[in-house]
Every structure is written in structure tokens, then in C-alpha cells.
Design a protein around this motif. Structure first.
Motif, PDB file in Angstrom:
ATOM      1  N   LEU A 444       0.831  -1.204   0.000  1.00 54.74           N
ATOM      2  CA  LEU A 444       0.000   0.000   0.000  1.00 54.74           C
ATOM      3  C   LEU A 444       0.868   1.258   0.000  1.00 54.74           C
ATOM      4  O   LEU A 444       0.646   2.194  -0.789  1.00 54.74           O
ATOM      5  N   VAL A 445       1.869   1.288   0.874  1.00 56.86           N
ATOM      6  CA  VAL A 445       2.764   2.450   0.961  1.00 56.86           C
ATOM      7  C   VAL A 445       3.516   2.631  -0.351  1.00 56.86           C
ATOM      8  O   VAL A 445       3.674   3.756  -0.851  1.00 56.86           O
ATOM      9  N   HIS A 446       3.975   1.510  -0.917  1.00 60.24           N
ATOM     10  CA  HIS A 446       4.735   1.570  -2.174  1.00 60.24           C
ATOM     11  C   HIS A 446       3.922   2.260  -3.284  1.00 60.24           C
ATOM     12  O   HIS A 446       4.461   3.055  -4.066  1.00 60.24           O
ATOM     13  N   LYS A 447       2.619   1.978  -3.352  1.00 59.44           N
ATOM     14  CA  LYS A 447       1.760   2.568  -4.376  1.00 59.44           C
ATOM     15  C   LYS A 447       1.556   4.068  -4.171  1.00 59.44           C
ATOM     16  O   LYS A 447       1.299   4.806  -5.135  1.00 59.44           O
ATOM     17  N   LEU A 448       1.663   4.517  -2.912  1.00 61.35           N
ATOM     18  CA  LEU A 448       1.362   5.917  -2.597  1.00 61.35           C
ATOM     19  C   LEU A 448       2.576   6.844  -2.661  1.00 61.35           C
ATOM     20  O   LEU A 448       2.431   8.059  -2.684  1.00 61.35           O
ATOM     21  N   PHE A 518      12.343  11.711   7.353  1.00 64.03           N
ATOM     22  CA  PHE A 518      11.079  11.292   7.948  1.00 64.03           C
ATOM     23  C   PHE A 518      11.058   9.792   8.200  1.00 64.03           C
ATOM     24  O   PHE A 518      11.581   9.001   7.396  1.00 64.03           O
ATOM     25  N   ALA A 519      10.425   9.398   9.334  1.00 60.41           N
ATOM     26  CA  ALA A 519      10.235   7.978   9.644  1.00 60.41           C
ATOM     27  C   ALA A 519       8.819   7.765  10.178  1.00 60.41           C
ATOM     28  O   ALA A 519       8.367   8.507  11.057  1.00 60.41           O
ATOM     29  N   PHE A 520       8.129   6.766   9.638  1.00 57.95           N
ATOM     30  CA  PHE A 520       6.823   6.342  10.154  1.00 57.95           C
ATOM     31  C   PHE A 520       7.041   4.983  10.820  1.00 57.95           C
ATOM     32  O   PHE A 520       7.387   4.007  10.153  1.00 57.95           O
ATOM     33  N   LEU A 521       6.822   4.932  12.134  1.00 53.47           N
ATOM     34  CA  LEU A 521       7.062   3.715  12.903  1.00 53.47           C
ATOM     35  C   LEU A 521       5.719   3.023  13.165  1.00 53.47           C
ATOM     36  O   LEU A 521       5.048   3.285  14.163  1.00 53.47           O
ATOM     37  N   SER A 522       5.345   2.147  12.251  1.00 50.99           N
ATOM     38  CA  SER A 522       4.089   1.401  12.380  1.00 50.99           C
ATOM     39  C   SER A 522       4.372   0.162  13.224  1.00 50.99           C
ATOM     40  O   SER A 522       4.340  -0.973  12.755  1.00 50.99           O
ATOM     41  N   ALA A 523       4.697   0.413  14.478  1.00 54.35           N
ATOM     42  CA  ALA A 523       5.056  -0.646  15.428  1.00 54.35           C
ATOM     43  C   ALA A 523       4.589  -0.214  16.809  1.00 54.35           C
ATOM     44  O   ALA A 523       4.313   0.967  17.044  1.00 54.35           O
ATOM     45  N   MET A 575      -0.239  13.143   2.881  1.00 53.25           N
ATOM     46  CA  MET A 575       1.170  13.546   2.881  1.00 53.25           C
ATOM     47  C   MET A 575       1.664  13.886   1.475  1.00 53.25           C
ATOM     48  O   MET A 575       2.404  14.855   1.282  1.00 53.25           O
ATOM     49  N   PHE A 576       1.240  13.090   0.490  1.00 57.14           N
ATOM     50  CA  PHE A 576       1.761  13.261  -0.865  1.00 57.14           C
ATOM     51  C   PHE A 576       0.737  13.860  -1.828  1.00 57.14           C
ATOM     52  O   PHE A 576       0.908  13.786  -3.038  1.00 57.14           O
ATOM     53  N   HIS A 577      -0.316  14.463  -1.290  1.00 51.96           N
ATOM     54  CA  HIS A 577      -1.334  15.050  -2.166  1.00 51.96           C
ATOM     55  C   HIS A 577      -0.896  16.439  -2.659  1.00 51.96           C
ATOM     56  O   HIS A 577      -0.425  17.261  -1.873  1.00 51.96           O
ATOM     57  N   PRO A 578      -1.051  16.740  -3.930  1.00 52.11           N
ATOM     58  CA  PRO A 578      -1.392  15.795  -5.001  1.00 52.11           C
ATOM     59  C   PRO A 578      -0.167  14.978  -5.406  1.00 52.11           C
ATOM     60  O   PRO A 578       0.926  15.531  -5.581  1.00 52.11           O
ATOM     61  N   GLU A 581       2.421  15.850  -8.311  1.00 48.05           N
ATOM     62  CA  GLU A 581       3.468  16.869  -8.192  1.00 48.05           C
ATOM     63  C   GLU A 581       4.758  16.297  -7.604  1.00 48.05           C
ATOM     64  O   GLU A 581       5.830  16.894  -7.750  1.00 48.05           O
ATOM     65  N   GLY A 582       4.648  15.157  -6.942  1.00 47.49           N
ATOM     66  CA  GLY A 582       5.844  14.488  -6.431  1.00 47.49           C
ATOM     67  C   GLY A 582       6.554  15.213  -5.307  1.00 47.49           C
ATOM     68  O   GLY A 582       7.756  14.993  -5.085  1.00 47.49           O
ATOM     69  N   VAL A 583       5.855  16.093  -4.591  1.00 46.96           N
ATOM     70  CA  VAL A 583       6.496  16.851  -3.509  1.00 46.96           C
ATOM     71  C   VAL A 583       6.568  15.989  -2.251  1.00 46.96           C
ATOM     72  O   VAL A 583       5.567  15.419  -1.809  1.00 46.96           O
ATOM     73  N   MET A 584       7.762  15.884  -1.654  1.00 42.00           N
ATOM     74  CA  MET A 584       7.951  15.142  -0.402  1.00 42.00           C
ATOM     75  C   MET A 584       8.499  16.117   0.638  1.00 42.00           C
ATOM     76  O   MET A 584       9.688  16.454   0.624  1.00 42.00           O
ATOM     77  N   ASP A 585       7.626  16.574   1.497  1.00 44.57           N
ATOM     78  CA  ASP A 585       7.968  17.588   2.501  1.00 44.57           C
ATOM     79  C   ASP A 585       7.668  17.024   3.892  1.00 44.57           C
ATOM     80  O   ASP A 585       6.502  16.863   4.261  1.00 44.57           O
ATOM     81  N   CYS A 586       8.699  16.732   4.652  1.00 39.91           N
ATOM     82  CA  CYS A 586       8.498  16.090   5.963  1.00 39.91           C
ATOM     83  C   CYS A 586       7.822  17.016   6.970  1.00 39.91           C
ATOM     84  O   CYS A 586       7.305  16.550   7.989  1.00 39.91           O
ATOM     85  N   THR A 587       7.793  18.320   6.710  1.00 42.53           N
ATOM     86  CA  THR A 587       7.126  19.234   7.645  1.00 42.53           C
ATOM     87  C   THR A 587       5.600  19.137   7.544  1.00 42.53           C
ATOM     88  O   THR A 587       4.889  19.724   8.354  1.00 42.53           O
ATOM     89  N   LYS A 588       5.096  18.387   6.539  1.00 40.43           N
ATOM     90  CA  LYS A 588       3.653  18.190   6.410  1.00 40.43           C
ATOM     91  C   LYS A 588       3.142  17.020   7.257  1.00 40.43           C
ATOM     92  O   LYS A 588       1.927  16.779   7.329  1.00 40.43           O
ATOM     93  N   ALA A 589       4.031  16.284   7.899  1.00 37.79           N
ATOM     94  CA  ALA A 589       3.651  15.033   8.558  1.00 37.79           C
ATOM     95  C   ALA A 589       2.618  15.244   9.660  1.00 37.79           C
ATOM     96  O   ALA A 589       1.671  14.466   9.786  1.00 37.79           O
ATOM     97  N   ALA A 590       2.788  16.276  10.477  1.00 44.50           N
ATOM     98  CA  ALA A 590       1.837  16.516  11.576  1.00 44.50           C
ATOM     99  C   ALA A 590       0.446  16.807  11.022  1.00 44.50           C
ATOM    100  O   ALA A 590      -0.560  16.283  11.524  1.00 44.50           O
TER     101      ALA A 590
END
Length: 617
Positions: A444-448, A518-523, A575-578, A581-590
Motif C-alpha cells: 500500500l505504501v509503495h503505491k502511494l 522522515f520515519a513512520f514507525l508502524s510498530a 502527505m503526498f497530495h497531489p 506533483e511528487g512533492v515530499m515535505d516532511c514538515t507536512k507530517a503533523a
């Protein structure tokens, strides 16, 4: 002019010789002269002589003497000034000087009337000396009493004539500034020391080990050498701090430095002690604000902590559609007694706009309370819901103010993003149950993830300790899905479960990954600290932040992987919308986490939404 001070001491010595017994006033005047010369010239003999004269003057003003209060006031000020001068210079001082100053201030307070117009000054002075002793001993009771004395001194201010209140504004501000600096000094010491003295820590450990040797001669020799080197170190520090621009070299950060943590939104520091509970808000600019929490006590917080533990355990046995009444009652208390007074200041004093970002930096017993989930659970007259904290603001946590400042400073070194998903759903015998949803979560993450980022997946037999650590070091974005274990006995052994060996907190701390973002800890249990030392904030998410990750999503308790995927999917969509555009900004995580938990309310039960927290920028 030092010559003037020398002459003043000489003349007062002569006056003391000619003065008949008892000579209390002359003694008091002379001790002030010695203290003044010590302040200018750092002569340790002046320090010793001033304190000795103070003690003798006290014996000449026994209880009941009409001038005892005045004498005690002068002596407390003298000894306190000596202690503070030594503290500001960063000199190695005898702890007895601080103890003496504290005793003298306490003695003066005992004879001082409750409505005395200068009582607030003595309370503040005693608080300052306790602060100094705290930096020397690191005893929590000193800092707790110091903060309580600050509060008492504030409460004493309204008794002044109304026209004088404006004159004491700088004094009130000084109390708040000092409280912020003290709380920062008392928190996250492990991370602060590691950040500054990684190599020095290893050297000191070796020296201390030699000093503890069973060979008595070797131990004595090592101890002597250790004291010699320490003295040289202190002398070097004094010399460096005398150079322009280096006055705070290797000293704890001042408020002006710490306020950089609030550059993008206020930081709220809840404080709990046996004396009182409250919060300090560090705004984006200007002085900090104190928020009393009179309806909550330390015992109440401990009861809340136990209540949440019980409620989460009970909720895990319930069906997703069953109401979480026990949790709702507790979150109402958190809202009404803790966060509502804070929100009132944010809205009415700081005029903070709705949906602005805020950071929570809880201390002591507050670290065990899910403050971000505070909720009144009330319906308005128009049938709409009363907003909760996360409706009003986008909440993040930070272990310390300094950690947030460091993360912001390293944001300038951003590089081309690379994304890795690490999953271990089959950890092996004795390492926990199989996590059937891990592989589907990774897909799922890979697709997004945007196509602009290079993306790799490590799972199954490849998800080993070595493989996971290499992936952490070589990628800027990480999603980790596996078992997480908090070790209450040995917090540094808290770990992520891999195929062969664990990836421990200590493994993470030993890495320096400045490129990480950025790190997402799904644990499970990745943002839970040590119960015995909550202010050290020792957990897996904080370890990743220390290693270099600027923004981390962690968990407060056990995660149900069957429903966690709903939160994960919603998070990355926001996080990655849209995505185009391919924008990866870790400050959007919250913001993305806030939106995600709101959007899955009908799919995910309350305890599995509030389990996720954001830490960092």
C-alpha cells in the motif's frame, strides 16, 4: 577600580578592630566589602572570609533581637550573590556555599512577615539559588521547589501598591524565562550529553572505571589525575567564556536560543510537581506565558496515568463498534483540567489562528498522558460537536526544545529523497506473533509514494538487523512495520523485531544520519519513555530523531495491524497530495496525521486513532 575595593576592605578591617563588642553591624558591613571584592577579583580568600563574617554576624543577632531580620536579609543577599557570581562564571564551587545561601534565605523568610512588601524578592532570590544548586546536583526536588517559589513570588506581587506593578513586569518575565531554561536543563540529559560529548563520555567512563579499580594505588592515582584534569577543564572554560562572543560556551542554552523552537508555532511545557501543576507557553516571539492548572494535582495525574493504562487494555478486548466510555471520561478530564486553560491563552492572549501548529513538550507525570487527544465530547445547542484540541490545532510533540531547534537547523541540508519500506511480519519463534497485515501495508505504501523518489522494500528474510540499519543510514524516508518492544527494565534495549537480531535503541543512537528526514514507525510502543525517568524521554522515536530524522510518527501503546493500515493509507494520501506533483515535505507530517485520524473515525476505534503521535518539525 580594584584599588578602591582593597582600600575599603582595609578601612573596614580597622573600623572593626576599633569597634566595641558586640560588633554585628560592622561585621555585616565588612562581609559586604569582602563579597564585593570577590565579585570583581575572584579571590577565594575573600569568598571564605565573607561567609565566615556572615556566620559570626548571625550569632550576634539571636532570635528576638530587633535587628535580626535586617541582618539575615543582608547576609542572605551576600552569600546568595557570592554563589550566583561563581555560578555565572562557570567556576567549580563548593556546594556548601550554595547550601549556606539557601539556609540564610530560609532563615530570613521565617522572620519575614507575610505581607512584607519585599517578600516576593526574597522568594525569587531563594528560587535562583535553588536553581544554581540544581545545575550542580540535578536533584528534582530543587527544581520543583524553585518553580513553586517562583509561583509564590508572583502571587505576592498583587499585594504591592497598584502603581508599582508596572515596575515589576521585568521581574515577572525573568521568572518565566528562568523556568523555561531550567526545565530544558532538567530534561533529555542523555540526548544533550550525547549530542555534545559523545567522545568525552567514553573518556570519562574510562577514567571513572580506573578510579573504581580494586588496585588502591592505581585508583588513588587515577582519581588525582581526574581532579587535576577537571580543574584544568574548568579553568579553560572560564578563559574561553571571557572571550567576546563565547560567554555561553558549553553552558545550557538561554531562553533566546530556546525560543527558536517556537518559530513555527508555540511550544507548551506542562509542569507537574508535588507543589503545583501548570504550563508554560513559549510563543513565537516575546516573553513566555504561565498557565496555572489549579484543578489538577500530581496525585490526579498519577491516577489518570493508571486510568489510561486500564482503559486502553480494556478497549483492546472490545469490538471496534463498542463505545469507549472509559476512555471518553478520561479524555474529558484532560480537556477540562489541563488543555482548556492552555487553549484559552492560545486563543485569547496569543490570538493563535485555528488549525495553527502547536508543540507539546510534557514533563514528569504529564509524559504519560495523551494530551493531544484531549476532547470535551460535548454537543452544542445547534447539534454540532464542541471542538477538541486536534480540531483546533495541529499537534506535535518534542522531547526537548533543543531537539526541535537542532532538527530545524539541519533542515537546510536536504537532499534528493529516497524512500524505503521495512517490514517484518514473520519474526520467528519466541519473537512475537505473526503480523499478517505487514506485507499488504508495505504494498500500500509503495503505491502511494511519488514516482520522483527512489523506492526500495526490505521484507521477509531480508529484513534483518544489518539490513534494517543499512536502510536507515542510506535513505531519507523510512516506513517501518514490525513488532516494537519497550523494555521497562533496560530502556536502551527497547527494539524493533527483525528476522535474526533486534534493532535496539542503542543501535540507533550510535548512528549519525544527517540526511534523514522522515520515519513512520508502524510498530507498538515506539514513543513511550522510561517510567522511572520520564524526563529523559528515552524511546525509539526520540532515538531516531537524535540520529538525524527531523520528523517521526510513533506510537504510544500496542497497535492493531489489522486497523492500522487505514491510518497509514490515509496518512500517505494526505502527505503526498497531489501525488502527481511528487512533492515530499516532511514538515507536512503533523498535518497529514491530523487529517488522517479525522478521516478514519468510522473505520478505526478511538484508542487506535490516538495511539499515533507526531514528533519533530
Amino acid at each position: 577600580n580594584p584599588t578602591d575595593l582593597d582600600e575599603a576592605v582595609s578601612l573596614r578591617n580597622e573600623a572593626l578592630r576599633l569597634c566595641p563588642v558586640p560588633r554585628g553591624i560592622s561585621w555585616a558591613i565588612l562581609d559586604l566589602a569582602f563579597a564585593a571584592r570577590f565579585s570583581e577579583c575572584s579571590d577565594k580568600d575573600d569568598n571564605t572570609r565573607a561567609i565566615s563574617l556572615c556566620r559570626e554576624a548571625v550569632t550576634l543577632r539571636p532570635p528576638g533581637h530587633p535587628h535580626r531580620a535586617t541582618t539575615l536579609s543582608n547576609i542572605a543577599a551576600t552569600v546568595g550573590n557570592i554563589a550566583m557570581v561563581m555560578f555565572r562564571r562557570g567556576e567549580l564551587y563548593d556546594i556548601e556555599v550554595l547550601n549556606e545561601a539557601i539556609d540564610q534565605h530560609r532563615g530570613f523568610l521565617q522572620v519575614l512577615e507575610l505581607d512584607h512588601p519585599e517578600r516576593h524578592v526574597t522568594l525569587f532570590n531563594l528560587s535562583s539559588v535553588l536553581c544554581s544548586r540544581f545545575t550542580h546536583t540535578r536533584k528534582n526536588e530543587d527544581i520543583e521547589e524553585a518553580i513553586d517559589l517562583c509561583q509564590q513570588s508572583l502571587e505576592a506581587l498583587p499585594s504591592l501598591y497598584p502603581g508599582q506593578m508596572q515596575l515589576h513586569v521585568p521581574y515577572v518575565v525573568a521568572i518565566y524565562l528562568q523556568a523555561v531554561e531550567l526545565m530544558e536543563q532538567g530534561r533529555g540529559q542523555q540526548w544533550s550529553l550525547l549530542a555534545k560529548f559523545s567522545e568525552l563520555n567514553r573518556c570519562l567512563a574510562g577514567a571513572q572505571g580506573s578510579a573504581g579499580s580494586t588496585d588502591r594505588a592505581a585508583a588513588d592515582c587515577a582519581a588525582t589525575e581526574y581532579r587535576k584534569l577537571t580543574g584544568q577543564w574548568e579553568a579553560a572554560m572560564v578563559e574561553i567564556r571571557n572571550i567576546q562572543g563565547f560567554s555561553r560556551f558549553l553552558l545550557p542554552p538561554a531562553y533566546e536560543d530556546l525560543q527558536a523552537a517556537a518559530r513555527h508555532g508555540p511550544v507548551i511545557i506542562p509542569i507537574a510537581s508535588q507543589y503545583s501543576c501548570g504550563a508554560i507557553i513559549v510563543p513565537t516571539s516575546g516573553e513566555p506565558h504561565h498557565v496555572p492548572l489549579p484543578s489538577i494535582a500530581l496525585a490526579d495525574l498519577n491516577n489518570l496515568k493508571e486510568g489510561f493504562t486500564r482503559a486502553i487494555r480494556n478497549a483492546s478486548r472490545m469490538k471496534p463498534t463498542q463505545p469507549r466510555n472509559e476512555l471518553i471520561v478520561l479524555l474529558r478530564i484532560v480537556w477540562n483540567e489541563i488543555m482548556l486553560p492552555v487553549v484559552n491563552v492560545l486563543e485569547n492572549v496569543l490570538k493563535l489562528n485555528c488549525r495553527s501548529r502547536i508543540w507539546l513538550c510534557p514533563t514528569a507525570a504529564f509524559t504519560s498522558i495523551p494530551l493531544h487527544a484531549a476532547n470535551p465530547f460535548l454537543i452544542k445547542a445547534d447539534h454540532s460537536k464542541e471542538p477538541c484540541l486536534e480540531d483546533l490545532y495541529v499537534c506535535s510533540y518534542t522531547p526537548t526544545l533543543s531537539a526541535l531547534v537542532r532538527s530545524r537547523q539541519t533542515m537546510k541540508k536536504r537532499v534528493t529523497p529516497s524512500f524505503v519500506t521495512i517490514g517484518q511480519g514473520q519474526p520467528g519463534a519466541g519473537k512475537g506473533k505473526a503480523l499478517s497485515a505487514v506485507d499488504s501495508e508495505l504494498e500500500l505504501v509503495h503505491k502511494l509514494v511519488p514516482a520522483t523518489a527512489s523506492h526500495t522494500t526490505i521484507s521477509g528474510n531480508a529484513a534483518t538487523r544489518a539490513g534494517a540499519l543499512k536502510a536507515l543510514e542510506t535513505n531519507t524516508w523510512v516506513h517501518l512495520a514490525c513488532h516494537g518492544k519497550q523494555d521497562p527494565a533496560q530502556p536502551y534495549h527497547s527494539h524493533f523485531v527483525m528476522r535474526d537480531e533486534h534493532v535496539t535503541l542503542l543501535d540507533i543512537m550510535e548512528r549519525n544520519i544527517p540526511r534523514a528526514e522522515f520515519a513512520f514507525l508502524s510498530a507498538c510502543h515506539t514513543a513511550v519513555g522510561d517510567k522511572e525517568t520520564p524526563d529523559e524521554v528515552i524511546h525509539l522515536a526520540a532515538g531516531l530523531q537524535f540520529a538525524g530524522f527531523k520528523s517521526v510518527v510513533g506510537t504510544l501503546w500496542e497497535v492493531d495491524d489489522a486497523v492500522a493500515k487505514h491510518v497509514v493509507e490515509a496518512f500517505y494520501k494526505y502527505m503526498f497530495h497531489p501525488k502527481e506533483e511528487g512533492v515530499m515535505d516532511c514538515t507536512k507530517a503533523a498535518w497529514a496525521l491530523n487529517c488522517a485520524t479525522h478521516s478514519v473515525k468510522t473505520k478505526v476505534p478511538l484508542e487506535q486513532r490516538m495511539v499515533f503521535v507526531h514528533i519533530g518539525v
